[in-house]
Write an enzyme that holds these catalytic residues in place. Structure first.
Site, PDB file in Angstrom:
ATOM      1  N   SER A 556       0.872  -1.094   0.090  1.00  0.00           N
ATOM      2  CA  SER A 556       0.094  -0.064   0.219  1.00  0.00           C
ATOM      3  C   SER A 556       0.890   1.081   0.080  1.00  0.00           C
ATOM      4  O   SER A 556       2.032   1.166   0.605  1.00  0.00           O
ATOM      5  CB  SER A 556      -1.084  -0.064   1.148  1.00  0.00           C
ATOM      6  OG  SER A 556      -1.549   1.227   1.421  1.00  0.00           O
ATOM      7  N   TYR A 569      -2.586  -0.431  10.614  1.00  0.00           N
ATOM      8  CA  TYR A 569      -2.656  -0.577   9.043  1.00  0.00           C
ATOM      9  C   TYR A 569      -1.211  -0.082   8.369  1.00  0.00           C
ATOM     10  O   TYR A 569      -0.642  -1.068   7.705  1.00  0.00           O
ATOM     11  CB  TYR A 569      -3.817  -0.063   8.391  1.00  0.00           C
ATOM     12  CG  TYR A 569      -3.895  -0.347   7.054  1.00  0.00           C
ATOM     13  CD1 TYR A 569      -4.527  -1.717   6.693  1.00  0.00           C
ATOM     14  CD2 TYR A 569      -3.557   0.490   5.984  1.00  0.00           C
ATOM     15  CE1 TYR A 569      -4.763  -1.899   5.192  1.00  0.00           C
ATOM     16  CE2 TYR A 569      -3.507   0.068   4.714  1.00  0.00           C
ATOM     17  CZ  TYR A 569      -4.335  -1.088   4.213  1.00  0.00           C
ATOM     18  OH  TYR A 569      -4.259  -1.442   2.948  1.00  0.00           O
TER      19      TYR A 569
END
Length: 679
Positions: A556, A569
Site C-alpha cells: 500500500s 494498518y
C-alpha cells in the site's frame, strides 16, 4: 438456414456415442453421414458427406465442427492416389473436395468415411475394441468373438490407404457390420444413422461381454507386497509432497501443468506384479500415445519409502528416461523428421499413490491421464484373453513424429503470456484479489482462488471457468496448517504453484490511543505474519520445482505515506514492503522474483472498504462515504480513481514475462501521490 436432416441425425448419434466413455475417448474417433445437398452455383443436387473435422469431440460436436465434402471429388481421388509411400499428400487434396464456405478442417480419417460404401460410418476407440485390436492373436479372437459379422483389418497407420483397405473389406464381406482395426480401434457402418449406431454398439458391447466371459480374473497378476494403495488421506498427502519434484521431472524441457488421478483403476494396476512389464510396452492406439508419449515413467519404489530416497530415485529414473527417449528418437528419425519435441515424460506412475499426467494446460494434462486409464483398460482386456501386443516401436514413432501432426501443432494459436503458470491468490474472493485472479486467468494461468470465505472463493472459481481453469480453497492466512493445506490442494489440482499473490488483508483505522493490542495483533497476524507464512510455503514449493517463480505483495502507499489514525494498518503495510526486499535478496538464487504493488484508496468493489474501513476513513477526512473514491482521486496528480482492475494490471505487468529481470520493486498504483513517492 434449416439444418439438413442427415446432419441432425449425425449430431444426435455423435452426442449419444460420445457421452459414454465406454464407446470412445475424449476427442477420439469420428462419425459421418452422406446425403444430397444443393450446389450453391448451379442449384442442382450434389452428393455430400458430413464428417467430424480434425480435433473435435463427438460428445460436444456441433455443425461448425463438421467438414463438408463433395463425394464425387473425394472418390475421384482414388484415380490420382500415388500409393502408400505418398499417401500424406492426399490430406491437402481434401481441401479441394470441400463444399461451400466454412466448416472444420478435414481429418486424416476422412478417406475412411468417404470411400466406404455406406451412408453412415462410425470410427471409434472403445477400450474393449482396442483390447482385441492389441491382443497378440487379435485376428483369431475377433473371429471367435464376432464370427463373420466383424472383420479384422491388419494394422495400418491412419490415412488414405486405410480407407481403401476398409472399403475393400466391406465390399468383400457384405454380411459384415464393421471391422476391428489392428492396434487401433473399430469402424462400423449402416444404411441409416440408427443402424450405424446400433452396429457400433453391437461391436463394443459384444467385445465387452467376450472379454468378461473369456477373461481370466487377475490379468495383471498378484498383488506386489508393499505396493498396495495407501489410505486416501495418506495417499493425497504423499501425492502433494511429491508433486513439486514430479513437476520438475515433467518440465525440464518446458513448463507443464499437472493432473493427479488416484482412481481404483490406476491404483490396482500399479499394485500388481505385471505393471512394470506392461507399462514398459507403452500404449498402442494412436490417440493414446500421441497424448501419453511412447511410454510412462514408472517409480520402482513402494509408497512408504522415505521421501528423500524417493526424490533421489526419481532424479535417476528421469535421467534414464530422457536418455532412452533420445535414443528412441535417434533410432527412428529420418533427415526430414520434425525436431524432437522434448524428452520428459507426460505420464508418471507412482505405486500406492497414483498417476500424474502433464500437458500445456490443465485440460491437456487431465485428458492425457484419461487416455492412460484407457490404455490400462486395454491392457487388462488384452491380457485377460491373450497377451498385450502393441504396435511396434517404429510405427509409434511414425505417428508421434508424423509431419501431419506437426502441421497440426503449428496451426495452434500462440500460447497466452501466463500459459502453464499456476497462480495462488489470497483474499481472492472479492475486490482486488478477485480482479487479480480474473486477470491472471484471462492471461492463461491456472488459478487457485484462496479466501477465508468459502462461498465467495467457490463463486470466483466458477466465474473463471471451473476446475480446468480455477479451483477454490478456504484458508485463514493466520493458520500455518491451513496455508499448508491450501498449497497441498493447489499441488493436487494443478501439479504445482509458481505465482503467488499476497493480497489477503483487513484494515483497522483508529487513532493511536484507541488502537488496542488486539487490534495491532490481528492486523499484523493477517497481513505481516500471513504474508510471511504464505511466502514461506510458496518458496518451499518453488525451490523443489526448479522453475523459478513470482511472489507479489499487494502492499500500500500507506507503507510509505504517513497518514493519521492509521498506526496498525500503516505499520503492517511497511512490514510487507520490507518483506519484498528481504525475500527478493534471499530467493533470487532460485530464480524466484519478489515484487510489490502499492495501491491507494481502492474503494469501489473493495471488501475492505465495504467492511467498515470506508466509513472510518471517510470520517477521518470529513467526506461522505459514497464520495470517498472521488476524494482520493482529487488528491492525486492524475485525478483518477484507482480500481481493482488497475492493481490487477500491475500484477500482470510484473509477472507476464516482460519484466523478467526485475525483483525487489514496488510499483505504485495510486494515480500519483507525491508523499508516497519511493526514494
Amino acid at each position: 438456414m434449416e439444418q439438413h436432416s442427415a446432419v441432425r441425425d449425425l449430431l444426435e448419434r455423435s452426442h449419444r456415442l460420445g457421452a459414454d466413455p465406454r464407446n470412445t475417448n475424449y476427442a477420439g474417433g469420428n462419425a459421418s453421414a452422406k446425403g444430397t445437398g444443393t450446389d450453391p452455383v448451379t442449384g442442382g443436387d450434389v452428393e455430400l458427406m458430413w464428417v467430424k473435422g480434425s480435433g473435435g469431440d463427438l460428445g460436444t460436436l456441433t455443425g461448425a465442427g463438421l467438414a463438408v465434402l463433395r463425394l464425387d471429388r473425394l472418390r475421384a481421388l482414388t484415380g490420382v492416389y500415388p500409393g502408400v509411400d505418398r499417401e500424406d499428400e492426399m490430406v491437402a487434396a481434401f481441401d479441394y473436395c470441400l463444399h461451400g464456405k466454412g466448416g472444420a478442417a478435414p481429418s486424416i480419417d476422412t478417406a475412411m468415411h468417404g470411400l466406404v460404401d455406406a451412408a453412415h460410418v462410425d470410427h471409434l476407440h472403445p477400450d474393449s475394441g482396442i483390447a482385441l485390436a492389441c491382443a497378440a492373436d487379435g485376428e483369431k479372437l475377433t473371429a471367435e468373438c464376432f464370427g463373420d459379422k466383424v472383420v479384422w483389418v491388419p494394422w495400418r497407420r491412419p490415412g488414405f490407404q486405410l480407407g481403401l483397405d476398409i472399403a475393400a473389406v466391406k465390399e468383400a464381406n457384405p454380411q459384415a457390420v464393421g471391422c476391428v482395426l489392428g492396434g487401433h480401434g473399430i469402424t462400423a457402418w449402416g444404411a441409416t444413422s440408427e443402424e450405424c449406431e446400433a452396429n457400433s454398439l453391437y461391436v463394443i458391447r459384444t467385445a465387452e461381454a467376450f472379454l468378461a466371459e473369456r477373461g481370466r480374473p487377475e490379468p495383471f497378476g498378484p498383488i506386489l507386497p508393499g505396493y498396495e494403495p495407501l489410505d486416501p488421506a495418506a495417499r493425497r498427502e504423499r501425492a502433494a509432497a511429491l508433486a513439486p519434484y514430479l513437476r520438475a521431472v515433467a518440465s525440464a524441457d518446458r513448463p507443464q501443468v499437472g493432473h493427479f488421478d488416484d482412481s481404483d483403476t490406476v491404483l490396482d494396476f500399479l499394485s500388481r506384479a505385471e505393471h512394470p512389464r506392461l507399462a514398459a510396452l507403452g500404449t498402442s492406439c494412436p490417440d493414446h500415445f500421441l497424448r501419453t508419449k511412447v511410454r510412462p515413467l514408472v517409480l520402482d519404489l513402494p509408497p512408504t519409502a522415505p521421501l528423500e530416497e524417493t526424490v533421489a530415485r526419481l532424479a535417476e529414473l528421469h535421467a534414464a528416461y530422457r536418455e532412452e527417449y533420445r535414443a528412441y528418437y535417434e533410432r527412428h528419425a529420418a533427415p526430414d523428421s520434425p525436431a524432437m519435441r522434448g524428452a520428459d515424460p507426460a505420464i508418471v506412475l507412482v505405486p500406492g499413490v497414483g498417476m500424474f499426467s502433464y500437458g500445456k494446460d490443465k485440460q491437456t494434462a487431465r485428458v492425457a491421464g484419461e487416455f492412460y486409464v484407457n490404455a490400462i483398460n486395454v491392457m487388462r482386456g488384452a491380457e485377460a484373453v491373450s497377451t498385450y501386443a502393441p504396435i511396434e516401436e517404429r510405427e509409434k514413432f511414425r505417428i508421434e513424429y508424423w509431419e501431419l501432426e506437426e502441421a497440426k501443432l503449428r496451426r495452434m494459436p500462440k500460447p497466452k503470456p501466463l500459459a502453464t503458470r499456476i497462480a495462488l491468490v489470497t483474499g481472492a474472493g472479492s475486490g482486488i484479489g478477485r480482479a487479480i485472479a480474473r486477470r491472471l486467468a484471462d492471461e492463461g494461468a491456472c488459478v487457485v482462488v484462496a479466501d477465508l470465505d468459502a462461498q465467495r472463493a467457490a463463486s470466483v472459481a466458477e466465474e473463471l471457468g471451473g476446475p480446468d481453469r480455477a479451483v477454490a480453497v478456504t484458508v485463514d492466512v493466520t493458520e500455518e496448517e491451513q496455508i499448508a493445506a491450501a498449497f497441498r490442494e493447489a499441488l493436487l489440482a494443478f501439479g504445482g504453484v509458481d505465482l503467488v499473490v499476497n493480497n489477503a488483508g483487513i484494515s483497522i483505522s483508529k487513532p493511536l490511543l484507541e488502537t488496542t493490542a488486539g487490534d495491532w495483533d490481528l492486523q499484523h497476524a493477517i497481513m505481516a505474519r500471513g504474508s510471511f507464512l504464505v511466502s514461506r510455503e510458496a518458496a518451499r514449493v518453488m525451490t523443489a520445482q526448479r522453475l523459478g517463480g513470482d511472489i507479489v505483495y499487494i502492499a500500500s502507499k500507506n507503507g510509505v505515506f504517513a497518514g493519521p489514525n492509521n498506526i496498525a494498518y500503516g505499520a503492517t503495510k511497511a512490514d510487507q514492503a520490507h518483506q519484498v526486499r528481504l525475500l527478493a535478496a534471499e530467493l533470487g538464487e532460485h530464480g524466484i522474483r519478489v515484487n510489490g504493488v502499492n495501491p491507494d484508496g481502492v474503494v469501489r468493489g473493495s471488501g475492505i472498504f465495504a467492511g467498515g474501513w470506508g466509513a472510518q476513513r471517510a470520517a477521518v477526512y470529513g467526506v461522505e462515504e459514497e464520495k470517498l473514491g472521488e476524494f482520493y482521486a482529487q488528491r492525486t496528480l492524475l485525478k483518477r480513481e484507482v480500481l481493482p482492475e488497475h492493481v490487477a494490471n500491475a500484477v500482470f505487468a510484473l509477472t507476464g514475462g516482460e519484466l523478467s529481470h526485475t525483483t525487489g520493486l514496488h510499483v505504485p498504483v495510486d494515480a500519483g501521490v507525491p508523499a508516497a513517492f519511493l526514494r
